[in-house]
Design a protein around this motif. Structure first.
Motif, PDB file in Angstrom:
ATOM      1  N   GLY A   1       0.820  -1.209   0.000  1.00  0.00           N
ATOM      2  CA  GLY A   1       0.000   0.000   0.000  1.00  0.00           C
ATOM      3  C   GLY A   1       0.855   1.260   0.000  1.00  0.00           C
ATOM      4  O   GLY A   1       0.581   2.215  -0.747  1.00  0.00           O
TER       5      GLY A   1
ATOM      6  N   GLU B   1       1.044   3.961  -3.025  1.00  0.00           N
ATOM      7  CA  GLU B   1       0.725   5.341  -2.703  1.00  0.00           C
ATOM      8  C   GLU B   1       1.813   6.284  -3.241  1.00  0.00           C
ATOM      9  O   GLU B   1       1.514   7.342  -3.814  1.00  0.00           O
ATOM     10  CB  GLU B   1       0.595   5.486  -1.188  1.00  0.00           C
TER      11      GLU B   1
ATOM     12  N   ALA C   1      -3.517   1.385  -3.789  1.00  0.00           N
ATOM     13  CA  ALA C   1      -3.082   1.519  -2.399  1.00  0.00           C
ATOM     14  C   ALA C   1      -4.209   1.175  -1.438  1.00  0.00           C
ATOM     15  O   ALA C   1      -4.027   0.438  -0.471  1.00  0.00           O
ATOM     16  CB  ALA C   1      -2.576   2.928  -2.142  1.00  0.00           C
TER      17      ALA C   1
END
Length: 435
Positions: free
Chosen positions: A359, A363, A371
């Motif tokens: 994640g 991101e 994400a």
């Protein structure tokens, strides 16, 4: 320039050697500041590569495969020899003590030729030499080593062997110490007794550091002090049952295979215990076979002790040695259920951490949908994972969804009330409420 003194810690195994080595390995920089070199090239903790480099390769079958770092043993040992020579040549002028610890030295180096090779290798770099070996009562040592034998695939039933010093040369402490004394000198050999009453603070780490003259404070609860623990009785039965099951497969039982190593590692992590203990009559009968060699050690190195080891208390009417015990299937099943539960919990935690890392990566790459998918996957493995809860709460606030953010905050407050991420989300939610 004066040469540093040398201490060779040669074992014995199952006398706290792993704890000593892990404490030293984790504190190399602190030791260097005290003028002590705990070399890295022979191994991060256990310096087993040093004795391994001085014997034929065929004697190294019991070494953990990880020691070779994916190389053939001959290639790994060649790399060690070069690195060790360079490390010794580069010892700082401030080094007052060179400390080498490998319990394999007392087992592998069992001839004057091999010990002479060790002496000649180190002599150009060191001054005085001391050789320390902790001696453990033979019956107690064998019982403690039973779990170690299971780890490498020696899965016989728990019982003391019908052998004396003629067959068990590793338990003829007088012969071992005499050999080292002949090569390094009588005064250099300074054995110690591995019994609580004989150890400083009843602790082998404290005792060893004091013996070496190293003023290093190691907290009593330091995890490095607790190394190489034994199994619960149920854990022993489980390992025996697994070995039995693998033996019946086409591939058979391979004590050095990654599968077996991982299984016994998990058993030791999740089922630590006191291991197997023989009955007092069985132990006394086994120990009696070593009475002569133990007395020879006492007379030569411990003349002030009434006996080499503390006397055994054998109750009257104690039962003689029992027959080999069968596997307790019920105990093995209970241990297996515990192991499965804890391994499943650990796997879920690893999965949550992996998805959390994915994640964060997505991101940073600007893949916000991906994400959020990873954060949700992390929560499926660990519903209260603090980072996943925090990231999803912030994503909800970024979309104007304060209600969802508050729901995530409620989970964080319940599971991690004092966590910094809980406090961060609380501040952001409060700020959104007053916007």
């Amino acid at each position: 320039m004066p040469k540093p003194d040398l201490i060779l810690h040669i074992g014995q195994s199952k006398t706290g050697t792993s704890s000593i080595q892990r404490v030293l390995g984790a504190r190399r920089e602190a030791l260097a500041g005290l003028g002590v070199c705990y070399p890295l090239s022979p191994g991060w903790a256990n310096h087993g590569l040093l004795p391994a480099s001085l014997v034929p390769l065929e004697r190294l079958g019991h070494f953990h495969p990880n020691v070779w770092e994916g190389l053939a043993p001959a290639a790994r040992l060649a790399r060690f020899r070069a690195a060790f020579a360079a490390e010794l040549a580069a010892l700082p002028a401030s080094t007052r003590l060179l400390l080498i610890s490998a319990e394999q030295m007392s087992g592998l180096l069992d001839t004057e030729e091999s010990l002479g090779a060790l002496r000649d290798l180190l002599a150009p770099h060191v001054g005085s030499v001391r050789v320390v070996m902790y001696l453990r009562r033979q019956d107690s040592h064998f019982a403690s080593g039973y779990t170690q034998a299971l780890r490498v695939g020696h899965v016989g039933p728990p019982m003391l062997p019908p052998a004396g010093p003629e067959q068990r040369r590793d338990y003829d402490y007088h012969a071992i110490l005499d050999l080292w004394a002949r090569v390094f000198g009588e005064a250099a050999v300074q054995p110690r007794i591995f019994e609580p009453e004989s150890l400083l603070n009843r602790d082998v780490v404290d005792d060893f550091l004091a013996f070496c003259g190293i003023p290093l404070e190691v907290p009593k609860d330091d995890p490095d002090r607790q190394s190489n623990l034994s199994l619960t009785p149920g854990g022993i039965d489980l390992v025996r049952a697994m070995a039995e099951a693998l033996t019946a497969t086409p591939a058979g039982l391979n004590g050095s295979s990654p599968l077996w190593r991982r299984f016994v590692q998990a058993a030791n992590e999740h089922l630590p215990g006191r291991g197997w203990k023989p009955g007092p009559a069985e132990a006394a009968a086994f120990l009696a076979r070593f009475a002569a060699v133990n007395e020879a050690v006492r007379r030569r190195w411990f003349p002030d002790r009434p006996s080499l080891f503390a006397p055994m208390a054998v109750p009257e009417g104690a039962a003689p040695a029992a027959a080999a015990s069968p596997i307790d299937r019920a105990a093995a099943l209970t241990a297996a259920l515990t192991l499965i539960l804890r391994e499943t919990e650990a796997a879920m935690a690893r999965e949550a951490q992996l998805q959390s890392s994915i994640g964060r990566l997505r991101e940073r790459l600007g893949e916000h949908d991906g994400a959020r998918t990873a954060w949700r996957a992390a929560l499926r493995a660990d519903p209260a994972h603090p980072m996943a809860q925090q990231r999803l709460a912030e994503a909800a606030l970024a979309n104007g969804d304060r209600a969802t953010a508050e729901a995530h905050l409620a989970v964080l407050k319940a599971a991690h009330p004092a966590h910094p991420l809980t406090q961060r989300v609380a501040r952001m939610v409060a700020k959104a409420a007053h916007a």
